[in-house]
Motif scaffolding. Structure first.
Motif, mmCIF file in Angstrom:
data_model
loop_
_atom_site.group_PDB
_atom_site.id
_atom_site.type_symbol
_atom_site.label_atom_id
_atom_site.label_comp_id
_atom_site.label_asym_id
_atom_site.label_seq_id
_atom_site.Cartn_x
_atom_site.Cartn_y
_atom_site.Cartn_z
ATOM 1 N N LEU A 197 0.662 -1.150 -0.007
ATOM 2 C CA LEU A 197 -0.047 0.039 0.101
ATOM 3 C C LEU A 197 0.917 1.386 0.085
ATOM 4 N N SER A 198 2.251 1.054 -0.114
ATOM 5 C CA SER A 198 3.114 2.302 -0.306
ATOM 6 C C SER A 198 2.829 2.823 -1.532
ATOM 7 N N GLN A 199 2.555 1.936 -2.349
ATOM 8 C CA GLN A 199 2.570 2.403 -3.882
ATOM 9 C C GLN A 199 1.300 3.340 -4.465
ATOM 10 N N ASP A 200 1.884 4.112 -5.446
ATOM 11 C CA ASP A 200 0.825 4.910 -5.935
ATOM 12 C C ASP A 200 -0.123 4.214 -6.828
ATOM 13 N N VAL A 201 -1.044 4.799 -7.339
ATOM 14 C CA VAL A 201 -2.196 4.246 -7.794
ATOM 15 C C VAL A 201 -1.831 3.227 -9.100
ATOM 16 N N LEU A 202 -0.911 3.715 -9.930
ATOM 17 C CA LEU A 202 -0.181 2.770 -10.901
ATOM 18 C C LEU A 202 0.349 1.326 -10.302
ATOM 19 N N THR A 258 -2.611 -0.577 -8.957
ATOM 20 C CA THR A 258 -3.162 -1.314 -9.923
ATOM 21 C C THR A 258 -2.403 -2.604 -10.876
ATOM 22 N N LYS A 259 -1.065 -2.272 -10.788
ATOM 23 C CA LYS A 259 -0.261 -3.524 -11.587
ATOM 24 C C LYS A 259 -0.566 -4.759 -10.646
ATOM 25 N N GLN A 260 -0.198 -4.519 -9.212
ATOM 26 C CA GLN A 260 -0.382 -5.587 -8.164
ATOM 27 C C GLN A 260 -1.715 -6.239 -8.199
ATOM 28 N N VAL A 261 -2.829 -5.450 -8.352
ATOM 29 C CA VAL A 261 -4.157 -5.978 -8.375
ATOM 30 C C VAL A 261 -4.430 -6.931 -9.671
ATOM 31 N N LEU A 262 -4.060 -6.176 -10.906
ATOM 32 C CA LEU A 262 -4.146 -6.995 -11.989
ATOM 33 C C LEU A 262 -3.522 -8.465 -12.010
ATOM 34 N N ALA A 263 -2.405 -8.298 -11.540
ATOM 35 C CA ALA A 263 -1.514 -9.743 -11.266
ATOM 36 C C ALA A 263 -2.199 -10.637 -10.331
ATOM 37 N N LYS A 264 -2.686 -10.091 -9.379
ATOM 38 C CA LYS A 264 -3.599 -10.826 -8.355
ATOM 39 C C LYS A 264 -4.890 -11.575 -9.209
ATOM 40 N N ILE A 265 -5.366 -10.786 -10.100
ATOM 41 C CA ILE A 265 -6.670 -10.952 -10.949
ATOM 42 C C ILE A 265 -6.114 -12.194 -11.793
ATOM 43 N N ASP A 321 -9.657 0.976 4.061
ATOM 44 C CA ASP A 321 -8.299 1.281 4.465
ATOM 45 C C ASP A 321 -7.770 2.512 3.684
ATOM 46 N N PRO A 322 -7.750 3.469 3.997
ATOM 47 C CA PRO A 322 -7.373 4.827 3.223
ATOM 48 C C PRO A 322 -6.307 4.717 2.394
ATOM 49 N N ARG A 323 -5.270 3.770 2.586
ATOM 50 C CA ARG A 323 -4.186 3.508 1.842
ATOM 51 C C ARG A 323 -4.495 2.789 0.855
ATOM 52 N N HIS A 324 -5.568 2.275 0.744
ATOM 53 C CA HIS A 324 -5.957 1.422 -0.682
ATOM 54 C C HIS A 324 -6.410 2.322 -1.789
ATOM 55 N N LEU A 325 -5.838 2.542 -2.786
ATOM 56 C CA LEU A 325 -6.331 3.459 -3.681
ATOM 57 C C LEU A 325 -7.088 2.833 -5.143
ATOM 58 N N VAL A 326 -7.235 1.544 -5.162
ATOM 59 C CA VAL A 326 -7.946 1.108 -6.217
ATOM 60 C C VAL A 326 -8.550 -0.482 -5.731
ATOM 61 N N GLU A 327 -9.703 -0.979 -6.094
ATOM 62 C CA GLU A 327 -10.244 -2.215 -5.793
ATOM 63 C C GLU A 327 -10.687 -2.746 -7.302
ATOM 64 N N ILE A 328 -10.490 -3.879 -7.533
ATOM 65 C CA ILE A 328 -11.128 -4.220 -8.710
ATOM 66 C C ILE A 328 -11.950 -5.601 -8.333
ATOM 67 N N MET A 329 -13.251 -5.799 -9.053
ATOM 68 C CA MET A 329 -14.021 -7.118 -8.653
ATOM 69 C C MET A 329 -14.286 -7.533 -10.222
ATOM 70 N N ILE A 330 -14.066 -9.002 -10.463
ATOM 71 C CA ILE A 330 -14.259 -9.715 -11.814
ATOM 72 C C ILE A 330 -15.214 -10.445 -11.696
ATOM 73 N N THR A 331 -16.174 -10.918 -12.683
ATOM 74 C CA THR A 331 -16.756 -11.894 -12.972
ATOM 75 C C THR A 331 -16.248 -12.440 -14.479
ATOM 76 N N ALA A 332 -15.736 -13.699 -14.568
ATOM 77 C CA ALA A 332 -15.441 -14.347 -15.877
ATOM 78 C C ALA A 332 -16.040 -15.832 -15.936
ATOM 79 N N CYS A 333 -16.067 -16.214 -17.149
ATOM 80 C CA CYS A 333 -16.487 -17.488 -17.322
ATOM 81 C C CYS A 333 -15.392 -18.506 -17.739
ATOM 82 N N ARG A 334 -15.599 -19.758 -17.688
ATOM 83 C CA ARG A 334 -14.500 -20.812 -18.262
ATOM 84 C C ARG A 334 -14.664 -20.963 -19.523
#
Length: 116
Positions: A33-38, A41-48, A103-116
């Motif tokens: 959470l020390s990272q900026d929004v970029l 976002t990179k972390q979140v996309l990798a987690k997704i 948590d005010p340190r969170h700058l972005v949150e992403i929720m996904i729906t996908a199919c197989r």
């Protein structure tokens, strides 16, 4: 009756739910959470990517995305990474809004729906 499979569940939520070939991922946030929004976002996309792979699918099968930003003025920066991450012609339906984060340190949150 079709089976609903819940993964990484606790008293509040499941990390993912599978139903009828659909994969619903919980909202994902960055770990550093020390990272900026970029950086976040990179972390979140990798987690997704990792979560989708773990459930037998990938970002070419996205159906829906919900994105929350602490500051909507970060939308353009986040969108640059988001657009580069998406497969060509594979954009899901999407909402992107400003939100007060748990948590005010969170700058972005992403929720996904996908199919197989």
């Amino acid at each position: 009756m079709s089976k609903i499979t819940r993964h990484d569940s606790n008293a509040v939520l499941s990390g993912a739910v599978e139903y009828h070939g659909f994969v619903f991922l919980a909202g994902m946030t960055a770990d550093d959470l020390s990272q900026d929004v970029l950086g976040q976002t990179k972390q979140v996309l990798a987690k997704i990517d990792a979560a989708l792979e773990g459930h037998g699918t990938d970002k070419t099968r996205l159906l829906q995305a919900q994105i929350w930003l602490k500051d909507i003025r970060d939308r353009d920066a986040m969108n640059k990474l988001w657009s580069a991450w998406l497969p060509e012609g594979g954009a899901p339906v999407r909402a992107c809004v400003q939100a007060n984060m748990a948590d005010p340190r969170h700058l972005v949150e992403i929720m996904i729906t996908a199919c197989r």
